[in-house]
Design an enzyme around this catalytic site. Structure first.
Site, PDB file in Angstrom:
ATOM      1  N   LYS A 251      -7.857 -12.885  -9.332  1.00 33.81           N
ATOM      2  CA  LYS A 251      -6.615 -12.876  -8.558  1.00 33.81           C
ATOM      3  C   LYS A 251      -6.326 -14.253  -7.972  1.00 33.81           C
ATOM      4  CE  LYS A 251      -3.175 -11.216  -6.072  1.00 33.81           C
ATOM      5  NZ  LYS A 251      -1.841 -11.176  -6.492  1.00 33.81           N
TER       6      LYS A 251
ATOM      7  N   HIS B  14      -4.966 -16.257 -10.762  1.00 31.90           N
ATOM      8  CA  HIS B  14      -3.606 -15.754 -10.987  1.00 31.90           C
ATOM      9  C   HIS B  14      -2.640 -16.352  -9.976  1.00 31.90           C
ATOM     10  CE1 HIS B  14      -0.426 -12.926  -9.770  1.00 31.90           C
ATOM     11  NE2 HIS B  14      -0.323 -12.624 -11.042  1.00 31.90           N
ATOM     12  N   ASN B  15      -3.026 -16.320  -8.686  1.00 34.45           N
ATOM     13  CA  ASN B  15      -2.150 -16.871  -7.644  1.00 34.45           C
ATOM     14  C   ASN B  15      -1.917 -18.362  -7.836  1.00 34.45           C
ATOM     15  OD1 ASN B  15      -1.873 -14.375  -6.476  1.00 34.45           O
ATOM     16  ND2 ASN B  15      -3.188 -14.802  -4.729  1.00 34.45           N
TER      17      ASN B  15
ATOM     18  N   GLY C  58       0.807  -1.217   0.000  1.00 32.79           N
ATOM     19  CA  GLY C  58       0.000   0.000   0.000  1.00 32.79           C
ATOM     20  C   GLY C  58       0.838   1.265   0.000  1.00 32.79           C
TER      21      GLY C  58
ATOM     22  N   ASN D 226      -6.077  -9.630  -0.533  1.00 35.83           N
ATOM     23  CA  ASN D 226      -6.053 -10.874  -1.305  1.00 35.83           C
ATOM     24  C   ASN D 226      -7.227 -11.729  -0.829  1.00 35.83           C
ATOM     25  OD1 ASN D 226      -4.958 -12.434  -3.302  1.00 35.83           O
ATOM     26  ND2 ASN D 226      -3.315 -13.251  -2.048  1.00 35.83           N
TER      27      ASN D 226
ATOM     28  N   SER E 260      -1.654  -7.273  -7.996  1.00 38.90           N
ATOM     29  CA  SER E 260      -0.423  -8.043  -8.118  1.00 38.90           C
ATOM     30  C   SER E 260       0.710  -7.092  -8.461  1.00 38.90           C
ATOM     31  CB  SER E 260      -0.577  -9.102  -9.218  1.00 38.90           C
ATOM     32  OG  SER E 260       0.580  -9.891  -9.314  1.00 38.90           O
ATOM     33  N   GLY E 261       1.815  -7.210  -7.775  1.00 33.75           N
ATOM     34  CA  GLY E 261       2.946  -6.334  -8.050  1.00 33.75           C
ATOM     35  C   GLY E 261       4.014  -6.405  -6.990  1.00 33.75           C
TER      36      GLY E 261
ATOM     37  N   GLU F 264       0.566 -18.662 -10.661  1.00 32.04           N
ATOM     38  CA  GLU F 264       1.866 -18.164 -10.259  1.00 32.04           C
ATOM     39  C   GLU F 264       2.560 -19.096  -9.258  1.00 32.04           C
ATOM     40  OE1 GLU F 264       3.919 -14.004  -8.779  1.00 32.04           O
ATOM     41  OE2 GLU F 264       1.824 -14.366  -8.205  1.00 32.04           O
TER      42      GLU F 264
END
Length: 171
Positions: free
Chosen positions: A162, A165-166, A2, A86, A112-113, A169
Protein backbone atom coordinates in the site's frame (compact mmCIF):
# COMPACT_ATOMS: atom_id res chain seq x y z
CA UNK A 1 -14.36 4.43 4.05
CA UNK A 2 -15.28 1.90 6.75
CA UNK A 3 -18.98 2.80 6.58
CA UNK A 4 -19.13 2.16 2.83
CA UNK A 5 -17.20 -1.07 3.32
CA UNK A 6 -19.91 -2.17 5.75
CA UNK A 7 -22.55 -1.28 3.16
CA UNK A 8 -20.74 -3.19 0.40
CA UNK A 9 -20.39 -6.30 2.59
CA UNK A 10 -24.12 -6.18 3.34
CA UNK A 11 -25.38 -5.27 -0.14
CA UNK A 12 -23.09 -7.34 -2.34
CA UNK A 13 -22.38 -10.39 -0.22
CA UNK A 14 -23.80 -12.79 2.31
CA UNK A 15 -22.02 -11.52 5.41
CA UNK A 16 -23.00 -10.92 8.99
CA UNK A 17 -21.56 -7.53 9.89
CA UNK A 18 -21.23 -6.06 13.37
CA UNK A 19 -20.39 -2.37 13.03
CA UNK A 20 -18.81 -0.16 15.63
CA UNK A 21 -17.54 3.39 15.54
CA UNK A 22 -16.19 6.00 17.91
CA UNK A 23 -19.43 7.97 17.30
CA UNK A 24 -22.82 6.34 17.76
CA UNK A 25 -24.40 8.13 14.77
CA UNK A 26 -22.38 6.09 12.27
CA UNK A 27 -23.31 2.90 14.12
CA UNK A 28 -26.98 3.86 13.87
CA UNK A 29 -26.55 4.47 10.11
CA UNK A 30 -24.90 1.06 9.68
CA UNK A 31 -27.80 -0.56 11.56
CA UNK A 32 -30.24 1.14 9.17
CA UNK A 33 -28.38 -0.62 6.33
CA UNK A 34 -28.64 -4.05 7.98
CA UNK A 35 -25.58 -4.30 10.22
CA UNK A 36 -25.72 -5.22 13.87
CA UNK A 37 -24.62 -2.28 15.98
CA UNK A 38 -21.97 -2.26 18.68
CA UNK A 39 -21.59 0.84 20.81
CA UNK A 40 -18.37 -0.17 22.58
CA UNK A 41 -15.34 -2.28 21.76
CA UNK A 42 -16.47 -4.78 24.39
CA UNK A 43 -19.90 -5.11 22.79
CA UNK A 44 -18.29 -5.43 19.35
CA UNK A 45 -16.12 -8.35 20.45
CA UNK A 46 -18.94 -9.99 22.45
CA UNK A 47 -21.33 -10.00 19.47
CA UNK A 48 -18.95 -12.02 17.32
CA UNK A 49 -18.26 -15.73 17.58
CA UNK A 50 -14.78 -17.24 17.50
CA UNK A 51 -12.87 -17.24 15.37
CA UNK A 52 -13.69 -13.54 15.24
CA UNK A 53 -12.52 -11.19 12.52
CA UNK A 54 -11.86 -7.94 14.39
CA UNK A 55 -11.32 -5.39 11.64
CA UNK A 56 -10.27 -1.81 12.40
CA UNK A 57 -10.46 1.02 9.84
CA UNK A 58 -9.06 3.82 11.99
CA UNK A 59 -6.38 6.36 11.01
CA UNK A 60 -2.80 5.10 11.28
CA UNK A 61 -0.91 5.81 14.49
CA UNK A 62 -1.79 5.88 18.16
CA UNK A 63 -5.52 5.34 17.69
CA UNK A 64 -4.82 2.15 15.72
CA UNK A 65 -2.28 1.00 18.32
CA UNK A 66 -4.91 1.52 21.02
CA UNK A 67 -7.57 -0.44 19.11
CA UNK A 68 -5.20 -3.34 18.39
CA UNK A 69 -4.38 -3.47 22.11
CA UNK A 70 -8.10 -3.47 23.04
CA UNK A 71 -8.78 -6.26 20.55
CA UNK A 72 -5.82 -8.21 21.94
CA UNK A 73 -7.12 -7.85 25.50
CA UNK A 74 -10.68 -8.91 24.64
CA UNK A 75 -10.20 -11.56 21.94
CA UNK A 76 -9.89 -15.30 22.32
CA UNK A 77 -7.07 -17.48 21.06
CA UNK A 78 -7.30 -17.93 17.28
CA UNK A 79 -9.26 -14.73 16.63
CA UNK A 80 -8.05 -12.52 13.77
CA UNK A 81 -7.07 -8.86 14.11
CA UNK A 82 -7.17 -6.87 10.85
CA UNK A 83 -5.52 -3.46 10.62
CA UNK A 84 -7.08 -1.61 7.68
CA UNK A 85 -5.37 1.69 8.49
CA UNK A 86 -2.86 3.28 6.16
CA UNK A 87 -0.19 2.05 8.57
CA UNK A 88 3.58 2.09 8.15
CA UNK A 89 4.61 -1.49 7.39
CA UNK A 90 7.19 -1.65 10.21
CA UNK A 91 4.40 -0.73 12.67
CA UNK A 92 2.37 -3.61 11.25
CA UNK A 93 5.24 -6.03 11.88
CA UNK A 94 5.45 -4.83 15.51
CA UNK A 95 1.67 -5.07 15.97
CA UNK A 96 1.70 -8.59 14.53
CA UNK A 97 4.30 -9.67 17.11
CA UNK A 98 2.07 -8.31 19.90
CA UNK A 99 -1.07 -9.94 18.53
CA UNK A 100 0.61 -13.29 17.84
CA UNK A 101 2.16 -13.24 21.32
CA UNK A 102 -1.39 -13.25 22.69
CA UNK A 103 -2.33 -16.32 20.61
CA UNK A 104 -4.22 -14.34 17.96
CA UNK A 105 -3.77 -14.13 14.21
CA UNK A 106 -2.86 -11.01 12.22
CA UNK A 107 -3.70 -9.38 8.91
CA UNK A 108 -2.56 -5.98 7.70
CA UNK A 109 -4.80 -4.78 4.88
CA UNK A 110 -3.79 -1.86 2.74
CA UNK A 111 -7.15 -0.70 1.40
CA UNK A 112 -7.54 1.51 -1.65
CA UNK A 113 -10.88 2.74 -2.92
CA UNK A 114 -11.81 5.89 -1.09
CA UNK A 115 -15.19 7.42 -1.79
CA UNK A 116 -15.66 5.32 -4.97
CA UNK A 117 -15.07 2.00 -3.23
CA UNK A 118 -18.69 1.18 -2.57
CA UNK A 119 -19.48 1.35 -6.29
CA UNK A 120 -16.27 0.03 -7.85
CA UNK A 121 -14.74 -2.00 -5.03
CA UNK A 122 -11.79 -1.75 -2.69
CA UNK A 123 -8.46 -3.05 -3.93
CA UNK A 124 -6.82 -4.64 -0.93
CA UNK A 125 -3.21 -5.66 -0.36
CA UNK A 126 -2.99 -8.14 2.51
CA UNK A 127 -0.13 -9.41 4.67
CA UNK A 128 -0.07 -11.62 7.73
CA UNK A 129 -1.10 -15.15 8.60
CA UNK A 130 -2.10 -17.28 5.61
CA UNK A 131 -4.74 -19.23 7.54
CA UNK A 132 -6.29 -15.96 8.76
CA UNK A 133 -6.42 -14.73 5.17
CA UNK A 134 -8.17 -17.93 4.08
CA UNK A 135 -10.77 -17.44 6.81
CA UNK A 136 -11.38 -13.76 5.94
CA UNK A 137 -11.07 -14.14 2.15
CA UNK A 138 -14.84 -14.14 1.47
CA UNK A 139 -15.00 -10.58 2.87
CA UNK A 140 -11.99 -9.45 0.82
CA UNK A 141 -13.58 -10.95 -2.28
CA UNK A 142 -16.89 -9.13 -1.69
CA UNK A 143 -15.14 -5.83 -1.03
CA UNK A 144 -12.87 -5.93 -4.08
CA UNK A 145 -13.49 -5.57 -7.79
CA UNK A 146 -12.75 -8.74 -9.77
CA UNK A 147 -9.14 -9.78 -9.10
CA UNK A 148 -8.74 -6.71 -6.89
CA UNK A 149 -7.21 -8.24 -3.77
CA UNK A 150 -4.12 -10.30 -3.03
CA UNK A 151 -2.40 -12.02 -0.14
CA UNK A 152 1.23 -10.87 -0.41
CA UNK A 153 3.05 -12.60 2.44
CA UNK A 154 3.85 -12.21 6.11
CA UNK A 155 3.05 -9.33 8.42
CA UNK A 156 3.78 -5.93 6.92
CA UNK A 157 3.53 -7.08 3.30
CA UNK A 158 0.07 -5.60 2.80
CA UNK A 159 0.98 -2.22 4.22
CA UNK A 160 4.31 -2.21 2.37
CA UNK A 161 2.47 -2.75 -0.93
CA UNK A 162 0.00 0.00 0.00
CA UNK A 163 2.91 2.36 0.73
CA UNK A 164 4.36 1.69 -2.73
CA UNK A 165 0.87 2.11 -4.24
CA UNK A 166 0.49 5.49 -2.51
CA UNK A 167 3.92 6.60 -3.72
CA UNK A 168 3.02 5.78 -7.31
CA UNK A 169 -0.47 7.28 -7.05
CA UNK A 170 0.58 10.50 -5.37
CA UNK A 171 3.95 10.83 -7.17
Amino acid sequence: MGFNMVRRLLDKGDHRVVAGNRSSGKVDEAVEHGAEGAYSVEEFVQKLESPRVLWSMLPAGDVTDDMVRRFTELADEGDIVVDGANSYFRDSVARAREVRGAGLRWLDAGVSGGIWGYDVGYCTMIGGDADAFEHAEPAFKTLAPENGYAFLGDAGAGHFAKMVHNGVEYG
